[in-house]
Design a protein around this motif. Sequence first.
Motif, mmCIF file in Angstrom:
data_model
loop_
_atom_site.group_PDB
_atom_site.id
_atom_site.type_symbol
_atom_site.label_atom_id
_atom_site.label_comp_id
_atom_site.label_asym_id
_atom_site.label_seq_id
_atom_site.Cartn_x
_atom_site.Cartn_y
_atom_site.Cartn_z
ATOM 1 N N GLY A 46 -26.702 -20.207 -38.827
ATOM 2 C CA GLY A 46 -27.191 -18.877 -39.200
ATOM 3 C C GLY A 46 -28.186 -18.351 -38.183
ATOM 4 N N GLU A 47 -29.183 -19.152 -37.852
ATOM 5 C CA GLU A 47 -30.198 -18.731 -36.877
ATOM 6 C C GLU A 47 -29.618 -18.637 -35.474
ATOM 7 O OE1 GLU A 47 -33.326 -17.542 -37.291
ATOM 8 O OE2 GLU A 47 -32.759 -17.600 -39.412
ATOM 9 N N LYS A 48 -28.749 -19.577 -35.123
ATOM 10 C CA LYS A 48 -28.135 -19.560 -33.787
ATOM 11 C C LYS A 48 -27.257 -18.320 -33.604
ATOM 12 C CE LYS A 48 -28.239 -24.517 -32.812
ATOM 13 N NZ LYS A 48 -28.899 -24.488 -31.512
ATOM 14 N N LYS A 50 -27.631 -15.487 -35.196
ATOM 15 C CA LYS A 50 -28.542 -14.339 -35.144
ATOM 16 C C LYS A 50 -29.090 -14.181 -33.724
ATOM 17 C CE LYS A 50 -30.630 -13.579 -39.159
ATOM 18 N NZ LYS A 50 -31.599 -13.696 -40.250
ATOM 19 N N ALA A 51 -29.513 -15.286 -33.125
ATOM 20 C CA ALA A 51 -30.086 -15.254 -31.770
ATOM 21 C C ALA A 51 -29.057 -14.784 -30.741
ATOM 22 C CB ALA A 51 -30.616 -16.633 -31.394
ATOM 23 N N GLY A 53 -26.536 -12.713 -31.462
ATOM 24 C CA GLY A 53 -25.970 -11.427 -31.865
ATOM 25 C C GLY A 53 -24.605 -11.550 -32.525
ATOM 26 N N HIS A 55 -24.187 -12.466 -35.864
ATOM 27 C CA HIS A 55 -24.338 -12.447 -37.310
ATOM 28 C C HIS A 55 -23.896 -11.131 -37.947
ATOM 29 C CE1 HIS A 55 -27.858 -10.464 -35.771
ATOM 30 N NE2 HIS A 55 -28.209 -10.064 -36.977
ATOM 31 N N GLU A 56 -23.667 -10.113 -37.122
ATOM 32 C CA GLU A 56 -23.230 -8.811 -37.635
ATOM 33 C C GLU A 56 -22.535 -8.046 -36.511
ATOM 34 O OE1 GLU A 56 -26.815 -6.868 -38.914
ATOM 35 O OE2 GLU A 56 -27.568 -6.623 -36.882
ATOM 36 N N ARG A 60 -19.191 -10.368 -34.973
ATOM 37 C CA ARG A 60 -19.578 -11.259 -36.077
ATOM 38 C C ARG A 60 -18.648 -12.466 -36.193
ATOM 39 N NH1 ARG A 60 -18.097 -11.534 -41.661
ATOM 40 N NH2 ARG A 60 -19.671 -12.714 -42.791
ATOM 41 N N ARG A 104 -19.516 -15.727 -28.205
ATOM 42 C CA ARG A 104 -20.099 -14.456 -27.756
ATOM 43 C C ARG A 104 -19.318 -13.841 -26.596
ATOM 44 N NH1 ARG A 104 -25.647 -14.791 -24.942
ATOM 45 N NH2 ARG A 104 -24.253 -15.031 -23.180
#
Length: 124
Positions: A46-48, A50-51, A53, A55-56, A60, A104
């Motif tokens: 989750g945090e990785k 988010k970092a 980009g 997570h959304e 995503r 990514r």
Amino acid sequence: MSMDSPKAETEVVKPKISNYKRHLLVCTGPRCTQDGEAQALFDSLGEKFKAAGLHEGELRVKRSRVSCFAACKGGPVMCVQPDGIWYFNARGENLDRIITEHLRDGQPVAELVFHQGPGLEEQP
């Protein structure tokens, strides 16, 4: 609650999932890793994401746990869909590379791939 009530049959509600570009399946079974390592790895995503980009938005990545892939050597093992790319030893720096280079930037990390299923066709 009485079985004679008019709502005896439960209505099934159609689920909804937010759009995603890739789906990361992570084996959290006991044969891939020991002492809950794969579950801790899954929890860290989750945090990785988010970092990075992921997570959304249009990049995503959806993540799911799998109890066993029947590919138990070299864990943690994960699979990226719809690309059909299977990774082994997906921990530490390797996991970070999979997240940034593949999830990514769209380039699989070749030296960590142990199998390629249908999905990502060979480029001419």
